[in-house]
Design an enzyme around this catalytic site. Structure first.
Site, PDB file in Angstrom:
ATOM      1  CD  GLN A   1       9.054  -2.592  -5.092  1.00 34.75           C
ATOM      2  OE1 GLN A   1       9.017  -3.461  -4.246  1.00 34.75           O
ATOM      3  NE2 GLN A   1       8.168  -2.491  -6.068  1.00 34.75           N
TER       4      GLN A   1
ATOM      5  N   GLY B   1       0.789  -1.238   0.000  1.00 33.19           N
ATOM      6  CA  GLY B   1       0.000   0.000   0.000  1.00 33.19           C
ATOM      7  C   GLY B   1       0.811   1.272   0.000  1.00 33.19           C
TER       8      GLY B   1
ATOM      9  CB  THR C   1       0.731   3.623  -4.790  1.00 36.23           C
ATOM     10  OG1 THR C   1       1.931   3.092  -5.367  1.00 36.23           O
ATOM     11  CG2 THR C   1       0.159   4.685  -5.712  1.00 36.23           C
TER      12      THR C   1
ATOM     13  NE  ARG D   1      14.715  -4.356  -5.990  1.00 33.77           N
ATOM     14  CZ  ARG D   1      13.817  -4.599  -6.921  1.00 33.77           C
ATOM     15  NH1 ARG D   1      12.553  -4.371  -6.684  1.00 33.77           N
ATOM     16  NH2 ARG D   1      14.163  -5.079  -8.101  1.00 33.77           N
TER      17      ARG D   1
ATOM     18  NE  ARG E   1      -3.866   2.293  -6.981  1.00 34.75           N
ATOM     19  CZ  ARG E   1      -3.348   1.590  -5.963  1.00 34.75           C
ATOM     20  NH1 ARG E   1      -3.220   2.172  -4.783  1.00 34.75           N
ATOM     21  NH2 ARG E   1      -2.977   0.341  -6.109  1.00 34.75           N
TER      22      ARG E   1
ATOM     23  NE  ARG F   1      19.561  13.998   7.801  1.00 34.46           N
ATOM     24  CZ  ARG F   1      19.790  13.719   6.521  1.00 34.46           C
ATOM     25  NH1 ARG F   1      19.401  14.579   5.604  1.00 34.46           N
ATOM     26  NH2 ARG F   1      20.377  12.613   6.159  1.00 34.46           N
TER      27      ARG F   1
ATOM     28  CD  GLU G   1       4.067   0.072  -9.470  1.00 36.92           C
ATOM     29  OE1 GLU G   1       4.391  -1.117  -9.345  1.00 36.92           O
ATOM     30  OE2 GLU G   1       3.832   0.818  -8.500  1.00 36.92           O
TER      31      GLU G   1
ATOM     32  CE  LYS H   1      18.358   9.868   8.022  1.00 37.13           C
ATOM     33  NZ  LYS H   1      19.198   9.922   6.808  1.00 37.13           N
TER      34      LYS H   1
END
Length: 488
Positions: free
Chosen positions: A363, A214, A216, A377, A248, A422, A239, A420
């Site tokens: 991803q 989920g 997107t 990735r 959507r 900052r 994509e 994370k």
């Protein structure tokens, strides 16, 4: 009288005065050296002198007649600049260095104007032979933008002389007085709004998850919330085509099942909701680009056009997703990691230059269990360049039915993990994913308490059963061999 129509803008007297100021006062030299380049001067002799000044300065030597003459002589340029006599003439033409800033402004102004004229000629030449209109526009934008950046000399400030400390204190005072002041872009998720005070400008925010979790949907939920608050948003989808993005967005905002819409099972109430929502969406400022294999440079170029179209406003950029992007340079699979690093670095620079929060989806490797930063990735640079990294973890998607029952995993529940941050704290919250609407919502507090209580009870029961299984009753098999009577 010579024809001066083709002479580029220049001011001989200002160039002479500025060089003379640098000879007279080395303190001035230290202040202007990083703002000047040899190409800022029009006269060829002045270019050679400026180049010599930079070389001597970088060698940490004082700039005077002796050191400068020595350098020019070594480079074979002393005669080209007019010899020692011309250097002496420069100092005599500048009795005081007090007005150096005025001379600098004139020299820089003419330099920028010359560069613009040259860029315009290059744009004309390129446009005359180009077969791709879009690339011609991008070429022109890049030339003009590069010139605009050369005029930006405000990146370095002495904290003793600037107002930055007072500005920061004023900012804190404003926030203390009104916690909604200086709020960033709203996300539609109370937990995130509280943790971040809204998405902050110039931040690169990465939302990462495995396929089908989920990403997107969550990103579009944030875009939707921001747009409904009057913000100008840009979505770059590598994509999905534009029609699917709008599909959507429409079903999510209208709370209408997308599967029902696609299978022709809409009720009269669904149609009313869709029509009402479609009229609302038409009023929102959301620009969608579904170009495949787009580069950060192309995104930056398009964002500049969006800002120009909206009176200089652009408040949020969303990119779906990093691994489908191209850096624009030729590559092989072996240096894909390096390319991803270049892409994320460019996205961070873009966020800073545009002064907008940029949401980039990413991803994750195919992992088991809860994701962590090392699971991003193809590149650790994503973690390094991002100001915020969020993970979506949905145990019900990856767990088997047996595991769901054993651990009390609730269907549709997701963990949003800020791994994370900052400029703030880390944290997590639970969201419910409503797949039929392709949206994440914050569960009701009472529902969350019931879910967590049931889960804790289930976990306690599981732990108790595991303890019993570890006990070896008398007459049974043990790790050391058989005990008691044999069953046969």
């Amino acid at each position: 009288m010579p024809d001066k129509t083709n002479v580029l803008p220049n001011n001989l007297e200002a160039e002479q005065a500025l060089l003379g100021c640098m000879f007279i006062d080395n303190d001035i030299l230290a202040e202007v050296i990083d703002k000047l380049d040899e190409n800022d001067f029009y006269q060829e002799s002045h270019k050679l002198i400026m180049s010599a000044i930079q070389r001597v300065f970088n060698q940490r030597k004082p700039i005077d007649m002796v050191t400068l003459t020595d350098d020019l002589e070594k480079e074979g340029n002393l005669a080209k600049v007019g010899g020692i006599d011309y250097l002496i003439e420069l100092t005599q033409k500048t009795p005081t260095a007090a007005n150096f800033r005025h001379y600098l402004d004139i020299v820089k102004r003419d330099s920028i104007n010359r560069n613009l004229i040259r860029a315009a000629r290059n744009i004309i030449d390129n446009s005359s032979s180009s077969t791709d209109g879009l690339k011609s526009v991008q070429y022109a934008e890049k030339l003009i933008y590069d010139i605009s950046k050369t005029g930006d000399s405000s990146t370095m400030h002495d904290i003793r002389e600037s107002t930055v400390v007072a500005d920061v204190l004023d900012k804190f005072q404003v926030i203390a007085t009104d916690k909604d002041a200086l709020r960033g872009i709203p996300t539609g998720i109370p937990f995130l709004n509280k943790l971040t005070n809204g998405l902050q400008r110039s931040d690169l925010i990465v939302i990462a998850a495995r396929p089908g979790m989920g990403k997107t949907s969550l990103a579009m939920n944030i875009v939707e919330a921001a747009a409904y608050q009057g913000n100008v948003c840009a979505v770059f989808s590598l994509e999905m085509p534009e029609s699917q993005i709008v599909q959507r967005l429409l079903c999510s905002a209208a709370n209408v099942s997308m599967s029902n819409a696609l299978s022709g099972k809409l009720t009269p109430n669904d149609w009313k909701a869709l029509i009402r929502t479609s009229e609302e969406l038409k009023k929102l400022s959301i620009t969608i680009d579904d170009s495949a294999r787009i580069t950060p440079a192309e995104i930056l170029s398009k964002c500049r056009r969006i800002k120009a179209k909206n009176g200089g406003r652009l408040d949020l950029v969303m990119i779906d997703y990093i691994q489908l992007m191209s850096s624009g340079s030729r590559r092989t699979e072996e240096n894909r990691t390096r390319e991803i690093a270049q892409i994320t670095g460019d996205l961070k620079i873009m966020a800073k230059e545009l002064n907008v929060p940029v949401i980039a989806l990413s991803q994750l490797r195919r992992i088991e269990g809860e994701p962590s930063l090392i699971d991003l990735r193809e590149s650790g640079a994503i973690e390094q360049d991002a100001d915020m990294v969020m993970f979506i973890n949905r145990p019900d998607v990856t767990a088997k039915q047996e595991e769901i029952e054993k651990k009390g995993i609730v269907k549709g529940m997701a963990d949003l993990i800020v791994a994370k941050h900052r400029n703030g704290e880390l944290g997590r919250c639970q969201l419910r994913f409503k797949g039929e609407f392709t949206k994440f919502v914050t569960p009701d507090p009472d529902e969350l308490r019931e879910i967590n209580a049931a889960k804790a009870k289930k976990n306690a029961k599981t732990a108790k059963n595991e303890e019993k299984e570890e006990e070896v009753p008398e007459g049974s098999f043990s790790d050391d061999g058989y005990e008691g009577d044999m069953p046969f």
